[in-house]
Design a protein around this motif. Structure first.
Motif, PDB file in Angstrom:
ATOM      1  N   GLY A  76       0.816  -1.202   0.000  1.00 55.40           N
ATOM      2  CA  GLY A  76       0.000   0.000   0.000  1.00 55.40           C
ATOM      3  C   GLY A  76       0.857   1.262   0.000  1.00 55.40           C
ATOM      4  O   GLY A  76       1.899   1.318   0.655  1.00 55.40           O
ATOM      5  N   ALA A  77       0.404   2.267  -0.736  1.00 54.51           N
ATOM      6  CA  ALA A  77       1.075   3.573  -0.726  1.00 54.51           C
ATOM      7  C   ALA A  77       0.566   4.345   0.480  1.00 54.51           C
ATOM      8  O   ALA A  77      -0.633   4.588   0.605  1.00 54.51           O
ATOM      9  N   GLY A  78       1.465   4.700   1.366  1.00 53.27           N
ATOM     10  CA  GLY A  78       1.067   5.439   2.559  1.00 53.27           C
ATOM     11  C   GLY A  78       1.726   6.805   2.598  1.00 53.27           C
ATOM     12  O   GLY A  78       2.545   7.130   1.727  1.00 53.27           O
ATOM     13  N   PRO A  79       1.393   7.604   3.614  1.00 52.98           N
ATOM     14  CA  PRO A  79       1.969   8.943   3.711  1.00 52.98           C
ATOM     15  C   PRO A  79       3.451   8.943   4.080  1.00 52.98           C
ATOM     16  O   PRO A  79       4.146   9.929   3.841  1.00 52.98           O
ATOM     17  N   THR A  80       3.959   7.826   4.630  1.00 49.02           N
ATOM     18  CA  THR A  80       5.347   7.851   5.108  1.00 49.02           C
ATOM     19  C   THR A  80       6.254   6.804   4.444  1.00 49.02           C
ATOM     20  O   THR A  80       7.397   6.643   4.839  1.00 49.02           O
ATOM     21  N   ASN A  81       5.753   6.094   3.425  1.00 51.24           N
ATOM     22  CA  ASN A  81       6.615   5.053   2.830  1.00 51.24           C
ATOM     23  C   ASN A  81       6.942   5.339   1.364  1.00 51.24           C
ATOM     24  O   ASN A  81       7.127   4.422   0.571  1.00 51.24           O
ATOM     25  N   SER A  82       7.032   6.616   0.993  1.00 50.29           N
ATOM     26  CA  SER A  82       7.206   6.951  -0.423  1.00 50.29           C
ATOM     27  C   SER A  82       8.674   7.054  -0.854  1.00 50.29           C
ATOM     28  O   SER A  82       8.950   7.401  -1.995  1.00 50.29           O
ATOM     29  N   GLN A  83       9.597   6.717   0.033  1.00 51.35           N
ATOM     30  CA  GLN A  83      11.026   6.852  -0.332  1.00 51.35           C
ATOM     31  C   GLN A  83      11.544   5.548  -0.939  1.00 51.35           C
ATOM     32  O   GLN A  83      12.437   4.902  -0.409  1.00 51.35           O
ATOM     33  N   TRP A  84      10.966   5.167  -2.095  1.00 54.03           N
ATOM     34  CA  TRP A  84      11.280   3.852  -2.660  1.00 54.03           C
ATOM     35  C   TRP A  84      12.706   3.761  -3.187  1.00 54.03           C
ATOM     36  O   TRP A  84      13.252   2.669  -3.326  1.00 54.03           O
ATOM     37  N   LYS A  85      13.312   4.888  -3.521  1.00 50.31           N
ATOM     38  CA  LYS A  85      14.689   4.835  -4.043  1.00 50.31           C
ATOM     39  C   LYS A  85      15.669   4.391  -2.961  1.00 50.31           C
ATOM     40  O   LYS A  85      16.730   3.865  -3.261  1.00 50.31           O
ATOM     41  N   GLU A  86      15.281   4.600  -1.694  1.00 52.39           N
ATOM     42  CA  GLU A  86      16.139   4.157  -0.596  1.00 52.39           C
ATOM     43  C   GLU A  86      15.783   2.746  -0.140  1.00 52.39           C
ATOM     44  O   GLU A  86      16.318   2.256   0.844  1.00 52.39           O
ATOM     45  N   ASN A  87      14.854   2.149  -0.835  1.00 51.58           N
ATOM     46  CA  ASN A  87      14.296   0.877  -0.385  1.00 51.58           C
ATOM     47  C   ASN A  87      14.024   0.014  -1.620  1.00 51.58           C
ATOM     48  O   ASN A  87      12.913  -0.420  -1.867  1.00 51.58           O
ATOM     49  N   LYS A  88      15.075  -0.196  -2.427  1.00 54.30           N
ATOM     50  CA  LYS A  88      14.889  -0.732  -3.779  1.00 54.30           C
ATOM     51  C   LYS A  88      14.424  -2.178  -3.846  1.00 54.30           C
ATOM     52  O   LYS A  88      13.777  -2.577  -4.804  1.00 54.30           O
ATOM     53  N   THR A 115       2.004  13.621  -1.787  1.00 50.98           N
ATOM     54  CA  THR A 115       2.381  12.229  -1.525  1.00 50.98           C
ATOM     55  C   THR A 115       2.219  11.371  -2.781  1.00 50.98           C
ATOM     56  O   THR A 115       3.048  10.511  -3.051  1.00 50.98           O
ATOM     57  N   TRP A 116       1.158  11.631  -3.560  1.00 49.23           N
ATOM     58  CA  TRP A 116       1.014  10.885  -4.826  1.00 49.23           C
ATOM     59  C   TRP A 116       2.273  11.090  -5.673  1.00 49.23           C
ATOM     60  O   TRP A 116       2.821  10.155  -6.226  1.00 49.23           O
ATOM     61  N   GLN A 117       2.700  12.350  -5.765  1.00 43.79           N
ATOM     62  CA  GLN A 117       3.868  12.674  -6.604  1.00 43.79           C
ATOM     63  C   GLN A 117       5.116  11.961  -6.122  1.00 43.79           C
ATOM     64  O   GLN A 117       5.911  11.477  -6.923  1.00 43.79           O
ATOM     65  N   GLU A 118       5.285  11.903  -4.795  1.00 46.14           N
ATOM     66  CA  GLU A 118       6.467  11.218  -4.256  1.00 46.14           C
ATOM     67  C   GLU A 118       6.465   9.744  -4.655  1.00 46.14           C
ATOM     68  O   GLU A 118       7.496   9.186  -5.040  1.00 46.14           O
ATOM     69  N   HIS A 119       5.287   9.108  -4.588  1.00 48.26           N
ATOM     70  CA  HIS A 119       5.213   7.695  -4.988  1.00 48.26           C
ATOM     71  C   HIS A 119       5.468   7.546  -6.493  1.00 48.26           C
ATOM     72  O   HIS A 119       6.208   6.668  -6.922  1.00 48.26           O
ATOM     73  N   SER A 121       7.182   9.388  -8.437  1.00 46.42           N
ATOM     74  CA  SER A 121       8.558   9.677  -8.864  1.00 46.42           C
ATOM     75  C   SER A 121       9.549   8.649  -8.347  1.00 46.42           C
ATOM     76  O   SER A 121      10.646   8.546  -8.866  1.00 46.42           O
ATOM     77  N   SER A 122       9.174   7.861  -7.332  1.00 44.26           N
ATOM     78  CA  SER A 122      10.192   6.973  -6.772  1.00 44.26           C
ATOM     79  C   SER A 122       9.899   5.476  -6.943  1.00 44.26           C
ATOM     80  O   SER A 122      10.808   4.663  -6.838  1.00 44.26           O
TER      81      SER A 122
END
Ligand SMILES: [Zn+2]
Length: 361
Positions: A76-88, A115-119, A121-122
């Motif tokens: 699920g896309a949440g408000p705090t898990n959008s840093q996918w580049k650090e979590n490949k 938050t949508w944009q962060e998900h 883009s990453s």
């Protein structure tokens, strides 16, 4: 006898963890096999919801022990898990990213477009993003996909304005794909009294059942529909008939009989079923071909759908008593008899996590 490849359902709710009184990886994958579905992609709005490595590991362990057909699990896309580049690594283990942009069962709705944009883009380009987005939020998410020049898959399209929007976006080269559920192809809000039997909660589903004009627009734009998906969302009758009825219909065991009935009525072809339930899901979600896997159907058999003969733990169906044509006789999954004449034969734990297979190759 008609022989089909095993169907892929890209949108199911297995309810494990947290709701195993209504479904778990055993009963849910049994229902899948009984419906000719040999691979399911499971949604993350469980209790707790699946947002991170810990949650994914919990589901993977339950599915590894219990699943009878092949599977993968969404995050699920949440408000705090959008840093996918650090979590490949995590996205590679997931079926894809599910973004809830409108209200549904559970607490995953993302309101902030930042938050949508962060998900967008990453999240890695080789893993799909699936959006629960109705009406105007659908227009917004399609715009965002276009801005990031990446694919987005729209879940459970139900309205005329939505299928026409997707058609227009596709015509302009935007990378949008979509799925439609059997209940939006075969039911309208006029069917709610018959489904409810005096219990209005039974007719609750998200997106809601729509009007006849909406249903007709879906059928008129079959070529725009990439996938059939059940959005199998089991809740018990006690819950549906209670104070705060949760939205959702079970669907895994009705999908293929309904589609085959439409084939008998010449509204659909067998090739349409294979394209929208096998080849397109394989392409859109980067899924492996299941070797030695097929479904045998008695095309001529006419019978009624009854929840009492189904395997889902929820114990009811919105299609109770419907006359259908086309009975699933046998399902073979990776060379093993998985279902025959009403009996589930695949053992628990036989199902494979298709993300872990493709990952190890
Ligand atoms: Zn759903």
């Amino acid at each position: 006898m008609l022989k089909l490849p095993g169907l892929i359902d890209p949108h199911v709710h297995m309810r494990e963890p947290g709701g195993t009184h209504k479904e778990d990886w055993d009963s849910g994958t049994s229902a899948a096999l009984a419906g000719g579905v040999t691979m399911v992609l499971a949604m993350p709005n469980t209790k707790p919801p699946i947002f991170d490595a810990q949650g994914l590991a919990m589901v993977q362990a339950a599915a590894k022990e219990k699943a009878r057909c092949d599977y993968a699990q969404f995050i699920g896309a949440g408000p705090t898990n959008s840093q996918w580049k650090e979590n490949k690594d995590l996205p590679l283990q997931a079926a894809g990213l599910k973004m809830y942009l409108d209200q549904t069962f559970g607490e995953l709705r993302l309101d902030s477009m930042t938050t949508w944009q962060e998900h967008f883009s990453s999240w890695p380009l080789n893993r799909p993003i699936v959006a629960h987005s109705e009406s105007r939020s659908m227009a917004a998410v399609i715009l965002m996909a276009a801005m990031y020049n990446r694919q987005v898959h729209i879940a459970h399209v139900s309205l005329k304005e939505e299928i026409l929007l997707i058609k227009a976006a596709k015509e302009r080269g935007i990378k949008v794909t979509c799925e439609v559920c059997p209940h939006h192809l075969f039911l309208t809000r006029d069917d709610i009294p018959a489904i409810s039997q005096g219990h209005p909660g039974r007719g609750e589903v998200r997106p809601r059942l729509a009007g006849r004009e909406d249903m007709e627009a879906l059928w008129a734009n079959l070529d725009i529909i990439d996938c059939f998906a059940t959005d199998h969302a089991p809740h018990t009758l006690a819950e549906k008939d209670g104070e705060n009825p949760p939205p959702g219909f079970p669907g895994l065991e009705a999908l293929l009989p309904l589609l085959l009935s439409a084939v008998a009525e010449k509204r659909l072809t067998v090739e349409d079923i294979i394209q929208k339930s096998v080849t397109n899901p394989q392409k859109i979600f980067s899924l492996p071909v299941q070797p030695e896997t097929w479904v045998e159907v008695d095309e001529e058999a006419e019978y009624e759908l009854h929840a009492s003969e189904m395997h889902s733990r929820c114990g009811w169906t919105p299609y109770e008593g419907w006359k259908v044509r086309g009975r699933i006789r046998k399902v073979v999954l990776r060379g093993e008899h998985a279902f025959q004449d009403g009996q589930i034969l695949a053992r628990t734990g036989y199902g494979q996590n298709v993300r872990l297979i493709s990952h190890s190759h």
